[in-house]
Design an enzyme around this catalytic site. Structure first.
Site, PDB file in Angstrom:
ATOM      1  N   TYR A  97       0.305   2.256   7.771  1.00  0.00           N
ATOM      2  CA  TYR A  97       0.392   3.399   6.868  1.00  0.00           C
ATOM      3  C   TYR A  97      -0.805   4.332   7.071  1.00  0.00           C
ATOM      4  O   TYR A  97      -0.656   5.545   7.212  1.00  0.00           O
ATOM      5  CB  TYR A  97       0.426   2.879   5.434  1.00  0.00           C
ATOM      6  N   SER A 135      -3.225  10.601   2.166  1.00  0.00           N
ATOM      7  CA  SER A 135      -3.761   9.431   1.465  1.00  0.00           C
ATOM      8  C   SER A 135      -5.196   9.168   1.881  1.00  0.00           C
ATOM      9  O   SER A 135      -5.543   9.372   3.053  1.00  0.00           O
ATOM     10  CB  SER A 135      -2.913   8.199   1.795  1.00  0.00           C
TER      11      SER A 135
END
Length: 301
Positions: free
Chosen positions: A146, A133
Protein backbone atom coordinates in the site's frame (compact mmCIF):
# COMPACT_ATOMS: atom_id res chain seq x y z
CA UNK A 1 -14.89 12.16 -7.50
CA UNK A 2 -13.65 8.55 -7.43
CA UNK A 3 -14.29 5.89 -4.78
CA UNK A 4 -17.68 7.03 -3.45
CA UNK A 5 -18.97 3.62 -2.29
CA UNK A 6 -17.99 4.48 1.29
CA UNK A 7 -15.69 6.54 3.50
CA UNK A 8 -14.17 9.85 2.41
CA UNK A 9 -15.60 9.67 -1.13
CA UNK A 10 -19.17 9.11 -0.05
CA UNK A 11 -19.01 11.80 2.67
CA UNK A 12 -17.39 14.32 0.29
CA UNK A 13 -19.90 13.65 -2.51
CA UNK A 14 -22.76 14.31 -0.07
CA UNK A 15 -21.08 17.47 1.28
CA UNK A 16 -20.41 18.97 -2.16
CA UNK A 17 -23.95 18.14 -3.29
CA UNK A 18 -25.39 19.95 -0.25
CA UNK A 19 -23.20 22.95 -1.16
CA UNK A 20 -24.93 23.05 -4.55
CA UNK A 21 -22.25 21.62 -6.82
CA UNK A 22 -22.82 19.27 -9.72
CA UNK A 23 -21.04 16.11 -8.62
CA UNK A 24 -19.98 13.13 -10.75
CA UNK A 25 -19.43 10.37 -8.20
CA UNK A 26 -17.91 7.05 -9.23
CA UNK A 27 -18.64 3.80 -7.40
CA UNK A 28 -17.48 0.22 -7.93
CA UNK A 29 -21.05 -1.08 -7.80
CA UNK A 30 -24.15 0.97 -8.62
CA UNK A 31 -26.23 -1.36 -6.39
CA UNK A 32 -23.93 -1.18 -3.35
CA UNK A 33 -25.36 0.14 -0.05
CA UNK A 34 -23.11 3.21 -0.42
CA UNK A 35 -24.42 4.00 -3.90
CA UNK A 36 -28.02 3.55 -2.77
CA UNK A 37 -27.37 5.81 0.23
CA UNK A 38 -26.09 8.57 -2.09
CA UNK A 39 -29.15 8.20 -4.34
CA UNK A 40 -31.39 8.53 -1.30
CA UNK A 41 -29.64 11.43 0.41
CA UNK A 42 -28.43 13.60 -2.51
CA UNK A 43 -30.15 15.90 -5.00
CA UNK A 44 -30.81 14.98 -8.67
CA UNK A 45 -27.69 17.06 -9.53
CA UNK A 46 -25.47 14.19 -8.35
CA UNK A 47 -24.60 11.68 -11.08
CA UNK A 48 -23.53 8.18 -10.05
CA UNK A 49 -21.12 6.45 -12.44
CA UNK A 50 -19.85 2.88 -12.25
CA UNK A 51 -16.06 2.67 -12.50
CA UNK A 52 -13.41 0.10 -11.67
CA UNK A 53 -10.07 1.92 -11.82
CA UNK A 54 -8.31 -1.27 -12.93
CA UNK A 55 -10.39 -1.37 -16.14
CA UNK A 56 -9.53 1.03 -18.96
CA UNK A 57 -12.98 0.50 -20.53
CA UNK A 58 -14.66 1.73 -17.32
CA UNK A 59 -12.39 4.78 -17.12
CA UNK A 60 -12.96 5.64 -20.80
CA UNK A 61 -16.74 5.34 -20.38
CA UNK A 62 -16.66 7.72 -17.39
CA UNK A 63 -14.41 10.17 -19.27
CA UNK A 64 -16.81 10.21 -22.24
CA UNK A 65 -19.80 10.82 -19.96
CA UNK A 66 -18.09 13.70 -18.12
CA UNK A 67 -16.81 15.23 -21.39
CA UNK A 68 -20.31 15.14 -22.89
CA UNK A 69 -21.76 16.94 -19.86
CA UNK A 70 -19.01 19.51 -19.24
CA UNK A 71 -17.67 20.35 -22.70
CA UNK A 72 -19.09 23.87 -22.68
CA UNK A 73 -18.09 24.68 -19.09
CA UNK A 74 -14.95 22.65 -18.47
CA UNK A 75 -14.46 20.73 -15.24
CA UNK A 76 -13.63 22.60 -12.06
CA UNK A 77 -12.32 19.81 -9.87
CA UNK A 78 -11.13 16.21 -9.83
CA UNK A 79 -10.92 14.35 -6.52
CA UNK A 80 -8.81 11.19 -6.72
CA UNK A 81 -10.04 9.34 -3.66
CA UNK A 82 -10.37 5.67 -4.62
CA UNK A 83 -7.82 3.56 -2.78
CA UNK A 84 -7.14 -0.12 -2.22
CA UNK A 85 -5.30 -2.27 0.29
CA UNK A 86 -6.00 -5.84 1.42
CA UNK A 87 -2.61 -6.90 2.79
CA UNK A 88 -1.09 -6.39 6.24
CA UNK A 89 2.26 -8.20 6.14
CA UNK A 90 5.99 -7.76 5.75
CA UNK A 91 7.13 -6.99 2.19
CA UNK A 92 8.73 -10.45 1.99
CA UNK A 93 5.44 -12.10 2.96
CA UNK A 94 3.28 -9.97 0.61
CA UNK A 95 2.71 -11.69 -2.76
CA UNK A 96 3.86 -9.72 -5.82
CA UNK A 97 0.27 -9.70 -7.02
CA UNK A 98 -0.72 -7.63 -3.97
CA UNK A 99 1.88 -4.98 -4.86
CA UNK A 100 0.52 -4.92 -8.42
CA UNK A 101 -3.11 -4.67 -7.25
CA UNK A 102 -2.29 -1.65 -5.06
CA UNK A 103 -0.38 0.01 -7.91
CA UNK A 104 -3.21 -0.65 -10.39
CA UNK A 105 -5.84 1.15 -8.31
CA UNK A 106 -3.86 3.66 -6.27
CA UNK A 107 -1.40 4.75 -8.95
CA UNK A 108 -2.21 3.70 -12.52
CA UNK A 109 -5.98 4.13 -12.18
CA UNK A 110 -5.60 7.63 -10.73
CA UNK A 111 -2.99 8.49 -13.38
CA UNK A 112 -5.24 7.39 -16.26
CA UNK A 113 -8.27 9.23 -14.88
CA UNK A 114 -6.27 12.42 -14.23
CA UNK A 115 -4.66 12.43 -17.68
CA UNK A 116 -8.05 11.84 -19.29
CA UNK A 117 -9.67 14.78 -17.50
CA UNK A 118 -6.78 17.25 -17.88
CA UNK A 119 -8.11 18.93 -21.08
CA UNK A 120 -11.36 19.78 -19.24
CA UNK A 121 -9.49 20.89 -16.11
CA UNK A 122 -7.12 23.06 -18.17
CA UNK A 123 -10.01 24.83 -19.91
CA UNK A 124 -11.51 25.70 -16.51
CA UNK A 125 -8.22 26.44 -14.72
CA UNK A 126 -9.48 23.93 -12.17
CA UNK A 127 -8.23 21.86 -9.27
CA UNK A 128 -6.90 18.36 -8.64
CA UNK A 129 -7.21 17.03 -5.09
CA UNK A 130 -5.78 13.58 -4.35
CA UNK A 131 -6.12 11.47 -1.22
CA UNK A 132 -2.77 9.82 -0.53
CA UNK A 133 -1.42 8.54 2.80
CA UNK A 134 1.35 9.14 5.35
CA UNK A 135 2.22 5.49 4.58
CA UNK A 136 3.55 6.83 1.28
CA UNK A 137 6.03 9.05 3.16
CA UNK A 138 7.15 6.72 5.95
CA UNK A 139 7.96 2.99 6.21
CA UNK A 140 4.96 1.84 8.24
CA UNK A 141 5.51 -1.78 9.33
CA UNK A 142 3.53 -4.31 7.25
CA UNK A 143 2.19 -1.73 4.75
CA UNK A 144 4.81 -2.02 2.00
CA UNK A 145 2.43 -2.79 -0.89
CA UNK A 146 0.00 0.00 0.00
CA UNK A 147 2.72 2.47 1.04
CA UNK A 148 4.78 2.01 -2.13
CA UNK A 149 1.72 2.72 -4.32
CA UNK A 150 0.86 5.83 -2.29
CA UNK A 151 4.49 7.03 -2.47
CA UNK A 152 4.29 6.79 -6.26
CA UNK A 153 0.93 8.59 -6.25
CA UNK A 154 2.22 11.43 -4.03
CA UNK A 155 5.27 11.99 -6.22
CA UNK A 156 3.13 11.92 -9.37
CA UNK A 157 0.80 14.58 -7.96
CA UNK A 158 3.73 16.74 -6.84
CA UNK A 159 5.01 16.54 -10.43
CA UNK A 160 1.59 17.47 -11.84
CA UNK A 161 1.47 20.41 -9.38
CA UNK A 162 4.72 21.77 -10.77
CA UNK A 163 3.95 21.08 -14.44
CA UNK A 164 0.36 22.36 -14.41
CA UNK A 165 1.15 25.65 -12.67
CA UNK A 166 1.40 27.59 -15.98
CA UNK A 167 -2.13 26.40 -16.84
CA UNK A 168 -3.54 27.81 -13.61
CA UNK A 169 -4.38 24.35 -12.24
CA UNK A 170 -3.76 23.95 -8.52
CA UNK A 171 -2.93 20.48 -7.17
CA UNK A 172 -3.29 19.42 -3.53
CA UNK A 173 -2.54 16.22 -1.62
CA UNK A 174 -4.56 15.02 1.37
CA UNK A 175 -2.63 12.84 3.85
CA UNK A 176 -5.21 11.70 6.42
CA UNK A 177 -4.60 10.10 9.79
CA UNK A 178 -6.41 6.85 10.65
CA UNK A 179 -10.16 6.89 10.02
CA UNK A 180 -12.92 4.31 9.87
CA UNK A 181 -13.64 3.84 6.17
CA UNK A 182 -15.03 0.91 4.17
CA UNK A 183 -13.62 -2.47 5.14
CA UNK A 184 -10.64 -1.02 7.05
CA UNK A 185 -12.29 -1.67 10.40
CA UNK A 186 -13.97 -5.00 9.69
CA UNK A 187 -12.13 -7.78 11.62
CA UNK A 188 -13.87 -10.49 9.56
CA UNK A 189 -12.44 -9.01 6.34
CA UNK A 190 -8.88 -8.91 7.74
CA UNK A 191 -9.14 -12.42 9.22
CA UNK A 192 -10.13 -13.72 5.79
CA UNK A 193 -7.18 -11.88 4.18
CA UNK A 194 -4.85 -13.39 6.80
CA UNK A 195 -6.11 -16.93 6.09
CA UNK A 196 -5.65 -16.43 2.34
CA UNK A 197 -2.14 -15.08 2.90
CA UNK A 198 -1.15 -18.03 5.11
CA UNK A 199 -2.52 -20.48 2.53
CA UNK A 200 -0.51 -18.81 -0.26
CA UNK A 201 2.87 -18.62 1.50
CA UNK A 202 5.67 -20.97 0.39
CA UNK A 203 6.46 -23.52 3.09
CA UNK A 204 9.99 -22.18 3.59
CA UNK A 205 8.71 -18.64 4.32
CA UNK A 206 6.02 -19.94 6.66
CA UNK A 207 8.69 -21.91 8.55
CA UNK A 208 11.03 -18.90 8.78
CA UNK A 209 8.43 -16.44 10.06
CA UNK A 210 5.88 -18.73 11.73
CA UNK A 211 2.10 -18.73 11.48
CA UNK A 212 1.89 -17.04 14.89
CA UNK A 213 3.93 -14.11 13.49
CA UNK A 214 1.25 -13.43 10.84
CA UNK A 215 -1.53 -13.93 13.43
CA UNK A 216 0.09 -11.41 15.76
CA UNK A 217 0.41 -8.75 13.03
CA UNK A 218 -3.23 -9.21 12.12
CA UNK A 219 -4.38 -8.91 15.76
CA UNK A 220 -2.32 -5.77 16.32
CA UNK A 221 -3.75 -4.16 13.19
CA UNK A 222 -7.34 -4.97 14.22
CA UNK A 223 -6.63 -3.48 17.67
CA UNK A 224 -5.13 -0.36 16.06
CA UNK A 225 -8.18 0.18 13.85
CA UNK A 226 -10.51 0.02 16.87
CA UNK A 227 -9.34 3.50 17.83
CA UNK A 228 -9.68 4.90 14.29
CA UNK A 229 -11.70 8.12 14.06
CA UNK A 230 -15.32 7.81 12.91
CA UNK A 231 -15.93 11.51 12.19
CA UNK A 232 -14.69 12.07 8.65
CA UNK A 233 -15.41 15.82 8.59
CA UNK A 234 -11.76 16.94 8.92
CA UNK A 235 -10.89 15.06 5.73
CA UNK A 236 -14.02 16.26 3.90
CA UNK A 237 -13.20 19.86 4.90
CA UNK A 238 -9.61 19.47 3.64
CA UNK A 239 -10.81 18.13 0.27
CA UNK A 240 -13.35 20.97 0.03
CA UNK A 241 -10.68 23.56 0.85
CA UNK A 242 -8.42 22.08 -1.82
CA UNK A 243 -11.25 22.53 -4.34
CA UNK A 244 -12.48 25.97 -3.32
CA UNK A 245 -9.83 28.01 -1.45
CA UNK A 246 -8.26 30.88 -3.42
CA UNK A 247 -4.84 29.54 -2.39
CA UNK A 248 -5.24 25.88 -1.39
CA UNK A 249 -2.48 24.17 0.59
CA UNK A 250 -0.10 21.89 -1.31
CA UNK A 251 -0.57 19.27 1.45
CA UNK A 252 -3.31 18.80 4.03
CA UNK A 253 -2.83 16.65 7.15
CA UNK A 254 -6.28 15.98 8.65
CA UNK A 255 -6.13 13.75 11.73
CA UNK A 256 -4.57 13.57 15.15
CA UNK A 257 -0.93 12.83 15.81
CA UNK A 258 0.35 13.59 12.31
CA UNK A 259 2.32 16.67 13.44
CA UNK A 260 4.48 14.69 15.87
CA UNK A 261 4.77 11.83 13.37
CA UNK A 262 6.12 14.09 10.60
CA UNK A 263 8.40 15.92 13.04
CA UNK A 264 10.00 12.61 14.07
CA UNK A 265 10.16 11.52 10.42
CA UNK A 266 11.95 14.69 9.28
CA UNK A 267 14.23 15.59 12.15
CA UNK A 268 15.14 12.53 14.23
CA UNK A 269 17.44 9.58 13.41
CA UNK A 270 16.14 6.58 11.46
CA UNK A 271 16.16 4.21 14.44
CA UNK A 272 13.95 6.63 16.41
CA UNK A 273 11.54 6.87 13.48
CA UNK A 274 11.36 3.09 13.15
CA UNK A 275 10.80 2.64 16.90
CA UNK A 276 8.05 5.27 16.85
CA UNK A 277 6.20 3.68 13.92
CA UNK A 278 6.35 0.25 15.58
CA UNK A 279 5.09 1.66 18.87
CA UNK A 280 2.37 3.66 17.15
CA UNK A 281 1.18 1.14 14.57
CA UNK A 282 2.37 -2.49 14.50
CA UNK A 283 5.32 -3.96 16.41
CA UNK A 284 5.85 -7.47 15.02
CA UNK A 285 7.32 -10.17 17.27
CA UNK A 286 10.56 -11.83 16.23
CA UNK A 287 10.21 -14.17 13.25
CA UNK A 288 10.21 -17.82 14.33
CA UNK A 289 13.67 -18.61 12.91
CA UNK A 290 15.25 -15.83 15.00
CA UNK A 291 13.69 -16.81 18.34
CA UNK A 292 15.87 -18.40 21.03
CA UNK A 293 13.54 -21.35 21.61
CA UNK A 294 13.71 -22.18 17.91
CA UNK A 295 17.50 -22.22 18.04
CA UNK A 296 17.41 -24.40 21.15
CA UNK A 297 15.02 -26.83 19.42
CA UNK A 298 17.29 -26.94 16.38
CA UNK A 299 20.31 -27.72 18.56
CA UNK A 300 18.47 -30.55 20.33
CA UNK A 301 17.49 -32.01 16.98
Amino acid sequence: LSGCDSGFGQATARHLDIMGFRVFASVLDLQSPGAQELRRSCSPRLTLLQMDLTKTDDIQRVLQHIQAHTNSTGLWGLVNNAGFNDTIADAELSPLGKFRACMEVNFFGSLELTKGLLPLLRSAGGRIVTVSSPAGDMPFPCLAAYGASKAALSLLMDTFRSELQPWGIKVSLILPGYYKTGTTCDPAFWNLQKQQLLASLPQELLQAYGEDYVEEINQQFIQFMKVAVEDLSAVVNSITDGLLAANPAVRYYPGQGLGIMYFIHRYLPYFVRDLFLKGFFINPKLPRALRREHHNDAKKA
